[in-house]
Design a protein around this motif. Structure first.
Motif, PDB file in Angstrom:
ATOM      1  N   GLU A 126       0.837  -1.206   0.000  1.00 51.23           N
ATOM      2  CA  GLU A 126       0.000   0.000   0.000  1.00 51.23           C
ATOM      3  C   GLU A 126       0.867   1.249   0.000  1.00 51.23           C
ATOM      4  O   GLU A 126       0.481   2.283  -0.555  1.00 51.23           O
ATOM      5  CB  GLU A 126      -0.923  -0.003   1.225  1.00 51.23           C
ATOM      6  CG  GLU A 126      -2.117  -0.936   1.084  1.00 51.23           C
ATOM      7  CD  GLU A 126      -2.823  -1.212   2.395  1.00 51.23           C
ATOM      8  OE1 GLU A 126      -3.877  -1.859   2.366  1.00 51.23           O
ATOM      9  OE2 GLU A 126      -2.316  -0.791   3.457  1.00 51.23           O
ATOM     10  N   GLY A 127       2.043   1.139   0.610  1.00 48.30           N
ATOM     11  CA  GLY A 127       2.930   2.294   0.662  1.00 48.30           C
ATOM     12  C   GLY A 127       3.588   2.622  -0.663  1.00 48.30           C
ATOM     13  O   GLY A 127       4.199   3.679  -0.823  1.00 48.30           O
ATOM     14  N   ALA A 128       3.479   1.698  -1.652  1.00 48.09           N
ATOM     15  CA  ALA A 128       4.115   1.911  -2.953  1.00 48.09           C
ATOM     16  C   ALA A 128       3.152   2.481  -3.987  1.00 48.09           C
ATOM     17  O   ALA A 128       3.487   2.609  -5.149  1.00 48.09           O
ATOM     18  CB  ALA A 128       4.694   0.586  -3.459  1.00 48.09           C
ATOM     19  N   GLY A 182       1.795  -8.119  -9.802  1.00 48.98           N
ATOM     20  CA  GLY A 182       1.758  -6.706 -10.188  1.00 48.98           C
ATOM     21  C   GLY A 182       1.035  -6.546 -11.504  1.00 48.98           C
ATOM     22  O   GLY A 182       0.182  -7.359 -11.865  1.00 48.98           O
ATOM     23  N   ARG A 183       1.396  -5.512 -12.241  1.00 48.75           N
ATOM     24  CA  ARG A 183       0.783  -5.300 -13.548  1.00 48.75           C
ATOM     25  C   ARG A 183       1.867  -5.115 -14.594  1.00 48.75           C
ATOM     26  O   ARG A 183       2.962  -4.619 -14.294  1.00 48.75           O
ATOM     27  CB  ARG A 183      -0.186  -4.116 -13.539  1.00 48.75           C
ATOM     28  CG  ARG A 183       0.428  -2.762 -13.277  1.00 48.75           C
ATOM     29  CD  ARG A 183      -0.640  -1.686 -13.284  1.00 48.75           C
ATOM     30  NE  ARG A 183      -0.032  -0.351 -13.393  1.00 48.75           N
ATOM     31  CZ  ARG A 183      -0.529   0.634 -14.122  1.00 48.75           C
ATOM     32  NH1 ARG A 183      -1.634   0.433 -14.816  1.00 48.75           N
ATOM     33  NH2 ARG A 183       0.067   1.808 -14.181  1.00 48.75           N
ATOM     34  N   ALA A 184       1.538  -5.508 -15.813  1.00 49.56           N
ATOM     35  CA  ALA A 184       2.523  -5.489 -16.885  1.00 49.56           C
ATOM     36  C   ALA A 184       1.961  -4.766 -18.101  1.00 49.56           C
ATOM     37  O   ALA A 184       0.768  -4.892 -18.414  1.00 49.56           O
ATOM     38  CB  ALA A 184       2.907  -6.918 -17.263  1.00 49.56           C
ATOM     39  N   PRO A 185       2.812  -4.012 -18.818  1.00 54.41           N
ATOM     40  CA  PRO A 185       2.342  -3.340 -20.031  1.00 54.41           C
ATOM     41  C   PRO A 185       2.210  -4.331 -21.181  1.00 54.41           C
ATOM     42  O   PRO A 185       2.989  -5.271 -21.311  1.00 54.41           O
ATOM     43  CB  PRO A 185       3.460  -2.320 -20.316  1.00 54.41           C
ATOM     44  CG  PRO A 185       4.696  -2.953 -19.733  1.00 54.41           C
ATOM     45  CD  PRO A 185       4.221  -3.706 -18.520  1.00 54.41           C
ATOM     46  N   VAL A 186       1.209  -4.114 -22.012  1.00 49.26           N
ATOM     47  CA  VAL A 186       1.050  -4.881 -23.239  1.00 49.26           C
ATOM     48  C   VAL A 186       0.903  -3.877 -24.371  1.00 49.26           C
ATOM     49  O   VAL A 186       1.215  -2.696 -24.200  1.00 49.26           O
ATOM     50  CB  VAL A 186      -0.163  -5.838 -23.159  1.00 49.26           C
ATOM     51  CG1 VAL A 186       0.117  -6.957 -22.172  1.00 49.26           C
ATOM     52  CG2 VAL A 186      -1.434  -5.104 -22.748  1.00 49.26           C
ATOM     53  N   ALA A 187       0.465  -4.301 -25.527  1.00 45.30           N
ATOM     54  CA  ALA A 187       0.363  -3.398 -26.670  1.00 45.30           C
ATOM     55  C   ALA A 187      -0.606  -2.253 -26.402  1.00 45.30           C
ATOM     56  O   ALA A 187      -1.502  -2.346 -25.563  1.00 45.30           O
ATOM     57  CB  ALA A 187      -0.072  -4.195 -27.903  1.00 45.30           C
ATOM     58  N   ASN A 188      -0.396  -1.152 -27.148  1.00 42.95           N
ATOM     59  CA  ASN A 188      -1.283   0.016 -27.098  1.00 42.95           C
ATOM     60  C   ASN A 188      -1.348   0.647 -25.713  1.00 42.95           C
ATOM     61  O   ASN A 188      -2.372   1.205 -25.326  1.00 42.95           O
ATOM     62  CB  ASN A 188      -2.701  -0.371 -27.550  1.00 42.95           C
ATOM     63  CG  ASN A 188      -2.714  -0.936 -28.951  1.00 42.95           C
ATOM     64  OD1 ASN A 188      -1.976  -0.470 -29.824  1.00 42.95           O
ATOM     65  ND2 ASN A 188      -3.530  -1.952 -29.169  1.00 42.95           N
ATOM     66  N   PRO A 197       5.205 -14.477   0.119  1.00 44.68           N
ATOM     67  CA  PRO A 197       5.172 -13.127   0.690  1.00 44.68           C
ATOM     68  C   PRO A 197       6.496 -12.381   0.557  1.00 44.68           C
ATOM     69  O   PRO A 197       6.509 -11.163   0.310  1.00 44.68           O
ATOM     70  CB  PRO A 197       4.810 -13.379   2.162  1.00 44.68           C
ATOM     71  CG  PRO A 197       4.019 -14.645   2.130  1.00 44.68           C
ATOM     72  CD  PRO A 197       4.701 -15.477   1.082  1.00 44.68           C
ATOM     73  N   SER A 198       7.626 -13.078   0.708  1.00 41.62           N
ATOM     74  CA  SER A 198       8.937 -12.424   0.568  1.00 41.62           C
ATOM     75  C   SER A 198       9.132 -11.899  -0.846  1.00 41.62           C
ATOM     76  O   SER A 198       9.657 -10.802  -1.051  1.00 41.62           O
ATOM     77  CB  SER A 198      10.057 -13.407   0.922  1.00 41.62           C
ATOM     78  OG  SER A 198       9.971 -13.809   2.265  1.00 41.62           O
ATOM     79  N   LEU A 199       8.705 -12.677  -1.848  1.00 37.65           N
ATOM     80  CA  LEU A 199       8.822 -12.236  -3.237  1.00 37.65           C
ATOM     81  C   LEU A 199       7.958 -11.006  -3.481  1.00 37.65           C
ATOM     82  O   LEU A 199       8.403 -10.031  -4.094  1.00 37.65           O
ATOM     83  CB  LEU A 199       8.407 -13.370  -4.179  1.00 37.65           C
ATOM     84  CG  LEU A 199       8.343 -13.012  -5.665  1.00 37.65           C
ATOM     85  CD1 LEU A 199       9.713 -12.635  -6.198  1.00 37.65           C
ATOM     86  CD2 LEU A 199       7.751 -14.161  -6.478  1.00 37.65           C
ATOM     87  N   LEU A 200       6.724 -11.033  -2.991  1.00 45.33           N
ATOM     88  CA  LEU A 200       5.807  -9.916  -3.214  1.00 45.33           C
ATOM     89  C   LEU A 200       6.325  -8.630  -2.590  1.00 45.33           C
ATOM     90  O   LEU A 200       6.247  -7.556  -3.192  1.00 45.33           O
ATOM     91  CB  LEU A 200       4.428 -10.264  -2.651  1.00 45.33           C
ATOM     92  CG  LEU A 200       3.696 -11.415  -3.357  1.00 45.33           C
ATOM     93  CD1 LEU A 200       2.463 -11.814  -2.578  1.00 45.33           C
ATOM     94  CD2 LEU A 200       3.332 -11.035  -4.785  1.00 45.33           C
ATOM     95  N   ASN A 223       6.478  -1.761  -6.016  1.00 41.01           N
ATOM     96  CA  ASN A 223       5.251  -1.235  -6.625  1.00 41.01           C
ATOM     97  C   ASN A 223       4.596  -2.216  -7.586  1.00 41.01           C
ATOM     98  O   ASN A 223       3.554  -1.930  -8.162  1.00 41.01           O
ATOM     99  CB  ASN A 223       5.538   0.082  -7.354  1.00 41.01           C
ATOM    100  CG  ASN A 223       6.506  -0.084  -8.518  1.00 41.01           C
ATOM    101  OD1 ASN A 223       6.943  -1.195  -8.834  1.00 41.01           O
ATOM    102  ND2 ASN A 223       6.877   1.021  -9.144  1.00 41.01           N
ATOM    103  N   GLY A 224       5.213  -3.379  -7.786  1.00 46.00           N
ATOM    104  CA  GLY A 224       4.573  -4.430  -8.568  1.00 46.00           C
ATOM    105  C   GLY A 224       4.530  -4.188 -10.058  1.00 46.00           C
ATOM    106  O   GLY A 224       3.628  -4.674 -10.740  1.00 46.00           O
TER     107      GLY A 224
END
Length: 339
Positions: A55-57, A154-160, A181-184, A189-190
């Motif tokens: 949440e802090g990110a 997290g989220r990743a960019p795709v086309a457009n 949890p350690s990886l996350l 900011n994901g």
């Protein structure tokens, strides 16, 4: 005491199973998951900690469409959680409200829990569409929120310039997932650099796991168009990713940080002037195949060193970073080929 949570044979079951995989003795039956109450509480508090760290990110809230508002509000109310409460605080409240379990009416399933269904589904033999109403318990909704926290890389960019949510689920309830949890937390900011090719994504993910000491041998990855406004959730693609052979290769720990940089370039949907002829993708493909034993090291060294020498001997006025980039790829190839 045992807490029994029903399953509904919808996508949201993955979130509940993810939460269960952090406990040691949860049991999956045909239509439910049985938790030890104390272990479920601990898993919920772990999810709360992960949520608080993320949440802090930046913005971190369970994605939902406008049609989900009533169901989500009713689920919160069942646990006496006010609207607008941060995810971390809401999960902490749920963890401390398991005994006795709240008894509330079922609510209409949220879009994130049933992305395989649209609001109306066409059915053979019927004109138009039929309402796909699925009712779930508020406990299922809130445990799914916890599973969402523990599965969303997290989220990743795709086309457009569009984005998809990237989710990692355990293969089954008894698979090792307790390190997730350690990886996350390490992903901050994901932001994920991209979704394709799978080889580059595997290299990038294996590097992040090695860095955070959170190795999960095999995960199911799903890419989702997340809901918002009047748009429902939608699964765009998915794949099983295994990093075991990568992280166990004796040379990967030596090269993973540099390999991650090249994998990041390969994953990016934005073109880069130094990346001529799709070098990053081709290199990532070859590196993955060499590390997993399906190609010979000499093929990687020949390709990487040839491209490096081509850039070094070129008369073109190129940026120094281009030559450095190809030099780093050459270094990886030579390191992997060392006996």
């Amino acid at each position: 005491m045992t807490v029994t949570v029903p399953l509904y044979d919808i996508f949201g079951d993955n979130f509940v199973i993810t939460l269960a995989s952090l406990t040691s003795n949860a049991r999956r039956t045909l239509d439910s998951v049985e938790f030890d109450e104390r272990e479920l509480r601990d898993a919920l508090l772990t999810a709360s900690e992960v949520a608080k760290a993320r949440e802090g990110a930046g913005k971190f809230d369970f994605p939902r469409s406008g049609n989900d508002k009533r169901s989500f509000s009713a689920s919160l109310k069942c646990f006496n959680i006010p609207e607008g409460t941060p995810v971390s605080t809401a999960l902490e409240k749920v963890a401390n409200s398991l005994s006795p379990q709240p008894s509330c009416e079922e609510v209409s399933s949220l879009s994130m829990l049933k992305p395989e269904f649209y609001e109306y589904a066409r059915t053979p033999g019927f004109y138009g569409g039929r309402k796909t109403g699925i009712e779930v318990s508020p406990t299922y909704v809130m445990l799914s929120v916890a599973g969402w926290v523990l599965s969303r890389l997290g989220r990743a960019p795709v086309a457009n310039r569009e984005y998809v949510g990237v989710y990692a689920f355990p293969i089954d309830i008894d698979r090792k997932f307790s390190t997730i949890p350690s990886l996350l937390k390490s992903l901050g900011n994901g932001m994920i650099p991209g979704t394709e090719p799978a080889t580059a994504l595997s290299i990038w993910l294996a590097s992040k796991m090695l860095e955070s000491k959170a190795i999960v041998d095999q995960v199911m990855l799903y890419f989702m168009s997340e809901p918002g406004g009047q748009s429902p959730a939608r699964v765009t693609s998915g794949q099983i990713v295994s990093v075991e052979r990568l992280v166990k290769h004796k040379k990967f720990s030596d090269v993973h940080k540099t390999a991650e940089i090249i994998a990041r370039r390969a994953l990016s949907p934005d073109p880069w002037e130094c990346d001529k002829g799709g070098f990053s993708v081709r290199f990532s493909n070859l590196l993955f195949e060499v590390l997993t034993g399906s190609r010979r090291e000499v093929e990687l060294t020949y390709f990487a060193n040839r491209e490096y020498m081509s850039w070094r001997n070129s008369d073109d006025d190129k940026k120094k970073e281009c030559l450095d980039y190809y030099k780093s790829a050459s270094s990886i190839a030579n390191k992997v080929a060392e006996v």
